[in-house]
Design an enzyme around this catalytic site. Structure first.
Site, PDB file in Angstrom:
ATOM      1  N   GLU A 144      -3.329  -5.762  -1.765  1.00  0.00           N
ATOM      2  CA  GLU A 144      -3.040  -7.064  -2.368  1.00  0.00           C
ATOM      3  C   GLU A 144      -1.545  -7.316  -2.241  1.00  0.00           C
ATOM      4  OE1 GLU A 144      -2.832  -8.973  -6.850  1.00  0.00           O
ATOM      5  OE2 GLU A 144      -4.560  -7.729  -6.353  1.00  0.00           O
ATOM      6  N   GLU A 156       3.481 -14.677  -8.977  1.00  0.00           N
ATOM      7  CA  GLU A 156       2.500 -14.619 -10.065  1.00  0.00           C
ATOM      8  C   GLU A 156       3.245 -14.834 -11.380  1.00  0.00           C
ATOM      9  OE1 GLU A 156      -1.249 -11.834 -11.488  1.00  0.00           O
ATOM     10  OE2 GLU A 156       0.461 -10.882 -10.480  1.00  0.00           O
TER      11      GLU A 156
END
Length: 391
Positions: A253, A258
């Site tokens: 990932e 974020e």
């Protein structure tokens, strides 16, 4: 005769004392505040490669029954260089009796959007001298018009091949994804009644969007995004498929950005600044056929502004399997070198608006019921992907 003169003088003295005392009793204290008025807010747009603007403005004046002085208590002086964002300038008027009055106005400096024919770089340009950037159309979208491009993107988690419907209590629903006003919008909500899906209870709605084309090492990825104002996330990342039977065995990932729109007293201590952060990470998730413990190598830059205060441009040059560079509004901010695995697989651009257990739903927060469309919506002005080619 002398006695009469003394009596007369004494009488005058007593009258003077009486008059003086009476005048003191009749004096009225000055309680009238000065009147000071500031001008309207000032908005200045600058070129996409600039970071500040010189702004001149008239100093506010004050009126008062006995006169007042004006001083600036916050902000920047007229003629100063104002940075990107909002600077509040506050002025105070004070009269001789100590009465105070204040006024304020904002100087709002915004950047014009960067050109759409090359990646957004300010200052040092990392482009190799013998190369040029070419846009990858199948991984880029300006989100103009009012139609979601189903040829480029998945918005239904049942069709994207990952079968992830969300992290409870946030459920991914395609109906929360729209295109309007030049943006891809993901509008979050609180359900009137909880929904049970796959034996899991969900109370809030978000969404996930994934590219249909594959993202590859060596390319540059960027989006212009403004976060929502709720406890839910706003993200831009690359997800990778994994299969213990057919491979790849590694579950990777690559998080480019974020963040969340709001933190509160129940937010985990390590995430108290996640509403004003550029947070990136590389993950090698635990799998039965791979590593027993998830491994990560993060990188981050703390911002001076909230992620929901304006649009930011988040960029990532996935330069090699072992080196990833990150840019904010065109400027290099941080890097991740030697991640927990070689990032040499192909993945999918992903935009997920979800809930986290480390920033749980705050029952005291009423933004889900009273917030506006802008408060509840993560907006993507555009997503652009670039590849290097020979000049």
């Amino acid at each position: 005769m002398i006695q009469k003169k003394l009596i007369f003088i004494s009488s005058i003295f007593l009258i003077l004392i009486s008059t003086s005392c009476g005048g003191a009793e009749d004096t009225v204290a000055d309680t009238e505040k000065p009147i000071i008025n500031c001008q309207a807010n000032i908005t200045v747009a600058i070129a996409s490669t600039e970071s500040e603007a010189k702004v001149d403005y008239p100093i506010p004046t004050a009126t008062d029954n006995v006169g007042a002085t004006v001083t600036q208590t916050s902000g920047l002086t007229s003629g100063a260089m104002f940075p990107i964002g909002t600077t509040t300038n506050t002025f105070r008027a004070k009269d001789g009796a100590g009465n105070l009055a204040t006024c304020s106005f904002d100087v709002i400096v915004t950047r014009n959007p960067p050109a759409n024919n090359k990646p957004y770089f300010i200052g040092s340009d990392p482009t190799p001298s013998d190369k040029k950037w070419t846009k990858v159309s199948e991984l880029s979208d300006e989100f103009d018009g009012t139609t979601f491009d189903d040829n480029k993107w998945h918005r239904n988690p049942a069709t994207d091949g990952f079968n992830w419907i969300g992290r409870a209590p946030g459920l991914f629903e395609s109906e929360n994804v729209t295109v309007s006003n030049g943006n891809l919008n993901v509008t979050v909500k609180k359900f009137v009644s909880p929904k049970t899906v796959n034996n899991t209870v969900f109370t809030h709605g978000g969404a996930i969007i994934r590219s249909k084309a594959l993202a590859k090492q060596g390319q540059y990825y960027e989006c212009r995004m403004q976060a929502n104002k709720t406890i839910m996330s706003s993200t831009f990342w690359i997800s990778f498929k994994q299969n213990c039977n057919t491979g790849p065995l590694r579950k990777l990932e690559l998080d480019i950005q974020e963040c969340v729109g709001r933190v509160h007293s129940k937010t985990e201590s390590w995430a108290k600044n996640w509403d004003q952060i550029y947070a990136s990470n590389t993950w090698r998730h635990k799998q039965n056929c791979d590593v027993a413990t998830s491994l990560q190598s993060p990188g981050k830059t703390i911002l001076t502004e909230k992620n929901n205060s304006r649009f930011f441009v988040y960029g990532c040059w996935w330069k090699s399997p072992t080196e990833i560079l990150f840019y904010l509004d065109g400027k290099f901010t941080h890097s991740i070198k030697n991640p927990p695995a070689d990032f040499d697989l192909e993945g999918y651009i992903t935009m997920a608006i979800e809930t986290y257990d480390w920033n749980p739903v705050d029952e005291a927060d009423n933004v889900f019921t009273s917030g506006s469309f802008d408060d509840l919506t993560t907006k993507y002005d555009w997503v652009r992907t670039w590849k290097l080619e020979n000049k």
